[in-house]
Design a protein around this motif. Structure first.
Motif, PDB file in Angstrom:
ATOM      1  N   GLU A  45       2.877   3.026  -6.327  1.00 19.40           N
ATOM      2  CA  GLU A  45       2.153   3.486  -7.507  1.00 19.40           C
ATOM      3  C   GLU A  45       1.216   2.425  -8.062  1.00 19.40           C
ATOM      4  O   GLU A  45       0.175   2.743  -8.642  1.00 19.40           O
ATOM      5  CB  GLU A  45       3.154   3.924  -8.585  1.00 19.40           C
ATOM      6  N   HIS A  77     -15.167  11.459   2.318  1.00 19.35           N
ATOM      7  CA  HIS A  77     -14.390  10.544   1.479  1.00 19.35           C
ATOM      8  C   HIS A  77     -13.735  11.308   0.320  1.00 19.35           C
ATOM      9  O   HIS A  77     -14.334  12.221  -0.250  1.00 19.35           O
ATOM     10  CB  HIS A  77     -15.293   9.455   0.914  1.00 19.35           C
ATOM     11  N   ASP A  78     -12.518  10.913  -0.019  1.00 21.05           N
ATOM     12  CA  ASP A  78     -11.786  11.557  -1.118  1.00 21.05           C
ATOM     13  C   ASP A  78     -12.366  11.086  -2.447  1.00 21.05           C
ATOM     14  O   ASP A  78     -11.918  10.098  -3.035  1.00 21.05           O
ATOM     15  CB  ASP A  78     -10.302  11.212  -1.017  1.00 21.05           C
ATOM     16  N   ARG A 133      -4.421   5.509 -12.164  1.00 21.23           N
ATOM     17  CA  ARG A 133      -2.978   5.527 -11.910  1.00 21.23           C
ATOM     18  C   ARG A 133      -2.415   4.106 -11.929  1.00 21.23           C
ATOM     19  O   ARG A 133      -1.351   3.839 -12.514  1.00 21.23           O
ATOM     20  CB  ARG A 133      -2.704   6.181 -10.557  1.00 21.23           C
ATOM     21  N   ALA A 151      -9.631   1.982  -1.678  1.00 20.73           N
ATOM     22  CA  ALA A 151     -10.634   2.902  -1.152  1.00 20.73           C
ATOM     23  C   ALA A 151     -11.460   2.153  -0.123  1.00 20.73           C
ATOM     24  O   ALA A 151     -11.936   1.038  -0.385  1.00 20.73           O
ATOM     25  CB  ALA A 151     -11.525   3.420  -2.268  1.00 20.73           C
ATOM     26  N   GLU A 164       0.840  -1.196   0.000  1.00 21.39           N
ATOM     27  CA  GLU A 164       0.000   0.000   0.000  1.00 21.39           C
ATOM     28  C   GLU A 164       0.874   1.244   0.000  1.00 21.39           C
ATOM     29  O   GLU A 164       1.905   1.306   0.666  1.00 21.39           O
ATOM     30  CB  GLU A 164      -0.897  -0.012   1.247  1.00 21.39           C
ATOM     31  N   PHE A 172      -3.913   0.739  -5.227  1.00 21.74           N
ATOM     32  CA  PHE A 172      -4.957   1.702  -4.851  1.00 21.74           C
ATOM     33  C   PHE A 172      -5.976   0.995  -3.971  1.00 21.74           C
ATOM     34  O   PHE A 172      -6.389  -0.137  -4.268  1.00 21.74           O
ATOM     35  CB  PHE A 172      -5.668   2.252  -6.086  1.00 21.74           C
ATOM     36  N   ASP A 226      -8.928   9.043  -9.812  1.00 19.57           N
ATOM     37  CA  ASP A 226      -7.502   9.106 -10.141  1.00 19.57           C
ATOM     38  C   ASP A 226      -6.737   7.839  -9.748  1.00 19.57           C
ATOM     39  O   ASP A 226      -5.815   7.423 -10.453  1.00 19.57           O
ATOM     40  CB  ASP A 226      -6.862  10.310  -9.449  1.00 19.57           C
ATOM     41  N   GLY A 227      -7.110   7.234  -8.618  1.00 21.55           N
ATOM     42  CA  GLY A 227      -6.337   6.102  -8.099  1.00 21.55           C
ATOM     43  C   GLY A 227      -6.352   4.879  -8.994  1.00 21.55           C
ATOM     44  O   GLY A 227      -5.277   4.343  -9.353  1.00 21.55           O
ATOM     45  N   GLU A 272     -12.312  12.399  -5.422  1.00 18.29           N
ATOM     46  CA  GLU A 272     -11.455  12.523  -6.602  1.00 18.29           C
ATOM     47  C   GLU A 272     -10.481  11.358  -6.712  1.00 18.29           C
ATOM     48  O   GLU A 272     -10.102  10.949  -7.821  1.00 18.29           O
ATOM     49  CB  GLU A 272     -10.722  13.858  -6.568  1.00 18.29           C
ATOM     50  N   ASP A 273     -10.095  10.786  -5.573  1.00 14.85           N
ATOM     51  CA  ASP A 273      -9.169   9.658  -5.602  1.00 14.85           C
ATOM     52  C   ASP A 273      -9.820   8.423  -6.207  1.00 14.85           C
ATOM     53  O   ASP A 273      -9.133   7.545  -6.726  1.00 14.85           O
ATOM     54  CB  ASP A 273      -8.674   9.352  -4.190  1.00 14.85           C
ATOM     55  N   LEU A 274     -11.160   8.336  -6.148  1.00 13.48           N
ATOM     56  CA  LEU A 274     -11.851   7.214  -6.783  1.00 13.48           C
ATOM     57  C   LEU A 274     -11.742   7.271  -8.302  1.00 13.48           C
ATOM     58  O   LEU A 274     -11.888   6.253  -8.978  1.00 13.48           O
ATOM     59  CB  LEU A 274     -13.327   7.203  -6.375  1.00 13.48           C
TER      60      LEU A 274
END
Length: 213
Positions: A103, A183-184, A194, A108, A100, A106, A190-191, A186-188
């Motif tokens: 790169e 909850h983030d 990535r 969530a 974890e 990911f 981008d992650g 935007e990370d859902l």
């Protein structure tokens, strides 16, 4: 549903994917044979995303889920197999994920809500079905990662008004159906992208797992 919803996406050595395939695991989890899936997909397509939630009158900035939101959540959860074999496959895959924070990894996590369900609601049915696998669960060889990456980028690499709309819908889901209003979102977006880009760049496979704990 109580508990903790989890969606993990990780790069997997292509050799490891091959080993799993050689012992009889298919490249993607099979589509459940539930007779109601086509009907529920048609129903989902007929809903206006903005009709599933309403602003809370007593708590500014919060959202309240309507009956259609609960129905959609049940549908998403019913699209995942829950068996010992699937659990063993998931454990085997997670053993091959990078640590974890790297790169190629990911994760969530959300209380009382599935992160992938929040993303699916936000993206809508047609975009969700263009993502790899079946509602967040997938296992791809390196060549499949490269082939599917353009679709994933089209679905997740959002900008401007479309990105703001999707982020707000994720937040609605996490606030009204879960217990994670911060909850983030935007990370859902981008992650997972990535990880897929990393896997394509490094010649690896990739896998995604939706789980409840």
């Amino acid at each position: 549903m109580s508990g903790m919803g989890v969606w993990v996406v990780g790069a997997v050595p292509d050799r490891g994917v091959g080993e799993l395939l050689r012992v009889g695991v298919q490249g993607s989890p099979p589509v459940p044979s539930y007779g109601r899936v086509p009907g529920e997909l048609a129903w989902w397509r007929s809903r206006e995303p903005g009709s599933l939630f309403r602003a809370s009158a007593s708590s500014p900035g919060s959202w309240v889920a309507g009956e259609n939101a609960f129905r959609l959540s049940v549908f998403f959860d019913s699209c995942h197999y829950d068996s010992a074999a699937v659990g063993e496959l998931g454990d085997a895959l997670m053993d091959q994920f990078p640590p974890e924070g790297e790169e190629g990894h990911f994760a969530a996590v959300a209380r009382k809500a599935s992160p992938f369900s929040a993303l699916a609601h936000a993206l809508g049915p047609d975009v969700t079905l263009r993502l790899p696998g079946w509602f967040g669960d997938f296992l791809l060889r390196a060549e499949e990662v490269r082939a599917r990456l353009p679709e994933a980028e089209e679905a997740l690499a959002l900008t401007g008004a479309r990105r703001r709309e999707v982020v707000e819908r994720i937040q609605q889901w996490m606030s009204a159906l879960g217990d994670d209003p911060d909850h983030d979102a935007e990370d859902l977006l981008d992650g997972p992208l990535r990880v897929l880009r990393h896997a394509a760049r490094t010649g690896q496979g990739a896998a995604g797992l939706v789980r409840w704990y």
